[in-house]
Enzyme design. Structure first.
Site, PDB file in Angstrom:
ATOM      1  N   ARG A  29      39.380  36.717  34.276  1.00 29.14           N
ATOM      2  CA  ARG A  29      38.210  37.291  34.949  1.00 29.14           C
ATOM      3  C   ARG A  29      38.503  38.688  35.445  1.00 29.14           C
ATOM      4  O   ARG A  29      39.653  39.081  35.634  1.00 29.14           O
ATOM      5  CB  ARG A  29      37.766  36.427  36.125  1.00 29.14           C
ATOM      6  CG  ARG A  29      38.749  36.329  37.290  1.00 29.14           C
ATOM      7  CD  ARG A  29      38.454  37.259  38.452  1.00 29.14           C
ATOM      8  NE  ARG A  29      39.499  37.229  39.468  1.00 29.14           N
ATOM      9  CZ  ARG A  29      40.538  38.049  39.474  1.00 29.14           C
ATOM     10  NH1 ARG A  29      40.693  38.961  38.531  1.00 29.14           N
ATOM     11  NH2 ARG A  29      41.447  37.975  40.431  1.00 29.14           N
ATOM     12  N   GLU A  35      36.345  41.799  47.228  1.00 29.58           N
ATOM     13  CA  GLU A  35      37.796  41.541  47.117  1.00 29.58           C
ATOM     14  C   GLU A  35      38.363  41.088  48.450  1.00 29.58           C
ATOM     15  O   GLU A  35      38.084  41.697  49.490  1.00 29.58           O
ATOM     16  CB  GLU A  35      38.480  42.830  46.651  1.00 29.58           C
ATOM     17  CG  GLU A  35      39.648  42.583  45.740  1.00 29.58           C
ATOM     18  CD  GLU A  35      39.230  41.963  44.410  1.00 29.58           C
ATOM     19  OE1 GLU A  35      39.322  40.730  44.274  1.00 29.58           O
ATOM     20  OE2 GLU A  35      38.807  42.727  43.522  1.00 29.58           O
ATOM     21  N   GLY A 127      46.518  40.735  37.230  1.00 26.77           N
ATOM     22  CA  GLY A 127      45.378  40.730  38.151  1.00 26.77           C
ATOM     23  C   GLY A 127      44.086  40.285  37.484  1.00 26.77           C
ATOM     24  O   GLY A 127      42.996  40.492  38.015  1.00 26.77           O
ATOM     25  N   SER A 129      43.688  37.063  36.483  1.00 20.31           N
ATOM     26  CA  SER A 129      43.676  35.604  36.651  1.00 20.31           C
ATOM     27  C   SER A 129      44.208  34.839  35.454  1.00 20.31           C
ATOM     28  O   SER A 129      43.599  33.854  35.010  1.00 20.31           O
ATOM     29  CB  SER A 129      42.260  35.108  36.967  1.00 20.31           C
ATOM     30  OG  SER A 129      41.923  35.496  38.238  1.00 20.31           O
ATOM     31  N   SER A 130      45.356  35.264  34.968  1.00 13.24           N
ATOM     32  CA  SER A 130      45.979  34.491  33.902  1.00 13.24           C
ATOM     33  C   SER A 130      46.337  33.095  34.419  1.00 13.24           C
ATOM     34  O   SER A 130      46.282  32.119  33.667  1.00 13.24           O
ATOM     35  CB  SER A 130      47.228  35.214  33.393  1.00 13.24           C
ATOM     36  OG  SER A 130      48.069  35.582  34.465  1.00 13.24           O
ATOM     37  N   ASP A 175      38.721  32.794  41.398  1.00 11.44           N
ATOM     38  CA  ASP A 175      39.219  32.869  40.024  1.00 11.44           C
ATOM     39  C   ASP A 175      38.890  31.604  39.239  1.00 11.44           C
ATOM     40  O   ASP A 175      38.425  31.647  38.104  1.00 11.44           O
ATOM     41  CB  ASP A 175      40.731  33.107  40.022  1.00 11.44           C
ATOM     42  CG  ASP A 175      41.118  34.304  40.873  1.00 11.44           C
ATOM     43  OD1 ASP A 175      40.237  35.127  41.162  1.00 11.44           O
ATOM     44  OD2 ASP A 175      42.299  34.401  41.249  1.00 11.44           O
ATOM     45  N   TYR A 225      50.006  38.287  50.389  1.00 13.29           N
ATOM     46  CA  TYR A 225      48.714  37.594  50.310  1.00 13.29           C
ATOM     47  C   TYR A 225      48.539  36.605  51.468  1.00 13.29           C
ATOM     48  O   TYR A 225      47.543  36.687  52.203  1.00 13.29           O
ATOM     49  CB  TYR A 225      48.588  36.914  48.936  1.00 13.29           C
ATOM     50  CG  TYR A 225      47.228  36.326  48.655  1.00 13.29           C
ATOM     51  CD1 TYR A 225      46.224  37.077  48.047  1.00 13.29           C
ATOM     52  CD2 TYR A 225      46.939  35.008  48.992  1.00 13.29           C
ATOM     53  CE1 TYR A 225      44.976  36.533  47.787  1.00 13.29           C
ATOM     54  CE2 TYR A 225      45.690  34.459  48.738  1.00 13.29           C
ATOM     55  CZ  TYR A 225      44.716  35.219  48.133  1.00 13.29           C
ATOM     56  OH  TYR A 225      43.476  34.680  47.881  1.00 13.29           O
TER      57      TYR A 225
HETATM   58  C1  GLA Z   1      43.567  36.633  44.040  1.00 12.11           C
HETATM   59  C2  GLA Z   1      43.162  35.242  44.512  1.00 12.11           C
HETATM   60  C3  GLA Z   1      41.657  35.159  44.728  1.00 12.11           C
HETATM   61  C4  GLA Z   1      41.160  36.295  45.614  1.00 12.11           C
HETATM   62  C5  GLA Z   1      41.704  37.641  45.121  1.00 12.11           C
HETATM   63  C6  GLA Z   1      41.359  38.770  46.041  1.00 12.11           C
HETATM   64  O1  GLA Z   1      43.041  36.874  42.771  1.00 12.11           O
HETATM   65  O2  GLA Z   1      43.533  34.279  43.565  1.00 12.11           O
HETATM   66  O3  GLA Z   1      41.314  33.915  45.273  1.00 12.11           O
HETATM   67  O4  GLA Z   1      41.507  36.073  46.957  1.00 12.11           O
HETATM   68  O5  GLA Z   1      43.113  37.601  44.960  1.00 12.11           O
HETATM   69  O6  GLA Z   1      39.987  38.984  46.073  1.00 12.11           O
END
Ligand code: GLA
Length: 388
Positions: A29, A35, A127, A129-130, A175, A225
């Site tokens: 994605r 964000e 970044g 979402s693999s 994601d 994070y």
């Molecule tokens: C990563 C996390 C998501 C989201 C983003 C930031 O991708 O997996 O859930 O928090 O960071 O928007």
């Protein structure tokens, strides 16, 4: 997707000596805006991209075992289904898949042993979402194997749980939701509190989504994070609200002296970003591209200055894009995903795409010494089973 699936099937035959019985695919994605809002009960507006993680599988000779292999990593895993499944150890790629199998077993579903091969063209750790794509592809495969289809929301939540418990990443829900529920030609506006989704059409032929990979990944993400999540919780507590979704910039100002300056800045990003996401959805619905572009730049500034999750390379891409400007066909640009490297997303005019790519590549190389990789993607459909 077809090509990726065909490749996976051919490799599967080479490795396991039989044809796969099932093939499942789930997309990566890109997040257009919203964000670090998902774990604050806010709004996000991502889309699934035309990059997929595919899993080909066939029944195993031993019905009590699962074997997981990947075309990207030589480390293979064989897991017994008899015992309670546990994480395989830090950083192991198969954790995402094993966590999903564990989720199916926890649902009381019977999983018979299978041999699987994962093949993906979602850039790993970029970044996009693999990891969610691998989780959702696994869940989709297991739906095919067990014949039990999960409700989409439950499927996404099961995958998120796998990431929390097996990969140790306390991610939000964005994601996995978009990898499950993405729709062709649509952005997915997701209310992370109610978990209600709205498909926002992105069909205006004059605009395209350009994804720019900085090809850097700064390794501090592991601790940063969860630290951001904690700061958001601290801010919400100080303001006396359940989550930052319930705060406004006014109530934040009133409560400013109740929190550390850094916590205040984190909250200011989140509250502003939730509002920007709602406004950006209105902008997309109205094809008001200049408004959407301004919101994207504002999002980037806030992520860089208040949330501090950008990095020099992402800032360089955004500055280059902004320099090209609307006259050169760039509508807006921002970092996308968790941050500290990975990709930026730009909204660009269709007829200027090639020129923009050339300019960004040259200027980024000049500024950083690094080659960027870029591709355009239409909003893609969510996970699916492909006929084997
Ligand atoms: C990563 C996390 C998501 C989201 C983003 C930031 O991708 O997996 O859930 O928090 O960071 O928007």
């Amino acid at each position: 997707m077809k090509e990726t699936a065909d490749h996976a099937a051919r490799e599967f035959v080479k490795i396991y000596g039989v044809a796969p019985r099932w093939i499942a695919a789930a997309p990566g994605r890109v997040n257009l805006i919203g964000e670090h809002t998902d774990y604050n009960d806010g709004f996000v507006m991502p889309m699934a991209i035309e990059r997929y993680t595919v899993i080909a599988a066939a029944p195993a000779r031993d019905a009590g075992r699962i074997t997981l292999r990947s075309t990207a990593n030589h480390e293979a895993f064989t897991i017994g289904l008899g015992d309670a499944l546990k994480p395989l150890g830090r950083g192991k790629w198969a954790n995402y898949a094993v966590g999903v199998v564990a989720g199916f077993l926890a649902h009381g579903l019977r999983v018979e042993g299978f041999d699987a091969l994962v093949h993906s063209n979602v850039p790993l750790g970029g970044g996009l979402s693999s990891s969610a794509a691998l989780e959702v592809a696994t869940a989709t495969l297991l739906e095919a194997i067990t014949g039990h289809t999960l409700v989409p929301v439950d499927k996404a939540l099961l995958c998120q749980k796998a990431e929390h418990e097996f990969a140790g990443v306390p991610c939000g829900i964005m994601d996995q939701f978009v990898s499950v529920m993405g729709r062709e030609n649509h952005l997915l506006l997701l209310d992370c509190r109610s978990r209600k989704t709205e498909l926002v059409p992105l069909t205006d032929p004059v605009v395209e989504v350009l994804i720019i990979n900085t090809n850097v990944k700064h390794e501090l993400t592991g601790s940063e994070y969860p630290a951001r999540r904690k700061q958001c919780e601290t801010a919400a507590k100080a303001l006396g609200v359940v989550s930052l979704r319930d705060a406004t910039l006014e109530t934040l100002e009133q409560g400013r002296n109740k929190m550390e300056a850094i916590v205040y800045c984190r909250a200011r990003h989140v509250i502003g970003e939730i509002q920007r996401t709602i406004r950006a959805a209105e902008g997309v619905r109205a094809s008001d591209w200049p408004a959407v572009g301004r919101l994207m730049y504002a999002s980037h500034d806030s992520l860089r200055d208040d949330y501090e999750v950008s990095c020099a390379e992402l800032d360089a891409v955004v500055a280059i894009a902004q320099g090209i400007g609307s006259n050169g066909g760039v509508i807006g640009c921002r970092m996308t995903g968790g941050g500290f490297g990975g990709c930026a997303v730009a909204l660009v005019k269709t007829d200027a795409v090639e020129e923009i790519k050339k300019k960004i590549a040259a200027d980024y190389k000049k500024r950083t010494g690094i080659e960027a990789t870029m591709f355009v993607s239409r909003p893609a459909a969510g996970a699916t089973v492909i006929e084997a």
